[in-house]
Design an enzyme around this catalytic site. Structure first.
Site, PDB file in Angstrom:
ATOM      1  CG  PHE A 132      62.241  69.177  33.908  1.00  8.50           C
ATOM      2  CD1 PHE A 132      62.696  67.889  33.646  1.00  8.50           C
ATOM      3  CD2 PHE A 132      63.103  70.243  33.669  1.00  8.50           C
ATOM      4  CE1 PHE A 132      63.969  67.661  33.172  1.00  8.50           C
ATOM      5  CE2 PHE A 132      64.386  70.029  33.188  1.00  8.50           C
ATOM      6  CZ  PHE A 132      64.825  68.738  32.943  1.00  8.50           C
ATOM      7  CB  CYS A 133      56.913  70.531  36.987  1.00 11.20           C
ATOM      8  SG  CYS A 133      58.134  69.676  38.020  1.00 11.20           S
TER       9      CYS A 133
END
Length: 203
Positions: A132-133
């Site tokens: 994700f990040c």
């Protein structure tokens, strides 16, 4: 110095004369992520130790890289909700280090991180979550023109439930390797912990 999301007018300007050659981005290195599993990522113990070693090495480097702690602000009721115990940073920022609060996977989106990280800087990226990040912020940094270094064993995620696979589980370690392959193909340089001695030097 803390940069809060959604209040760009209050962000101090970082002069170009202070532009660093290197930046260490500590992405979502927060209590909820590095708690003991299952609350934290499966590799929380190992990844936590590796991230701590990288931070210590960066702080001891001469000159040190710019160090930016990114803190995710989750929605109400989530473990990293603003002000919740899990929202806290694992490592207390020192004077001269920066804290940027974010609400999106890409840490450059909706924040003033771009003012702290010139496009010419080399970025060492560590933290969570790989799929994700880490993926989103590495991709955004590449698009800005930064050279991005991702350290194997210093980023992590959770096991992935395969919705189209009748609920089968892909181990977090496999997901992390998938993301490394994807990001390496895009231009990210993969480092190992054995590369730590030269990670923040010109040699």
């Amino acid at each position: 110095m803390t940069f809060e999301p959604g209040s760009h007018a209050e962000h101090p300007h970082v002069e170009s004369v202070d532009d660093p050659k290197r930046v260490l981005i500590m992405l979502d290195v927060q209590v909820n992520m590095l708690a003991d599993p299952p609350a934290g990522v499966p590799s929380s113990s190992t990844v936590g130790e590796n991230v701590a070693a990288i931070l210590a090495h960066a702080r001891a480097a001469q000159p040190p890289p710019r160090i930016v702690h990114i803190r995710n602000c989750g929605d109400p009721g989530e473990p990293d909700e603003h002000g919740a115990p899990g929202w806290a940073l694992v490592h207390t920022p020192r004077p001269g280090e920066f804290v940027v609060d974010k609400r999106k996977n890409n840490a450059f989106a909706g924040t003033n991180l771009g003012a702290l990280v010139p496009p010419t800087a080399e970025i060492v990226m560590v933290g969570m979550q790989s799929d994700f990040c880490i993926r989103a912020t590495c991709s955004a940094a590449l698009a800005r023109g930064n050279e991005v270094l991702l350290v194997h064993g210093a980023h992590a995620t959770y096991d992935r439930v395969e919705v189209l696979g009748h609920g089968t589980i892909t181990p977090a370690s496999v997901v992390e390797e998938e993301i490394e392959g994807e990001l390496e193909e895009a231009g990210v340089v993969l480092l190992e912990m054995k590369d730590l001695p030269g990670m923040f030097t010109d040699s």
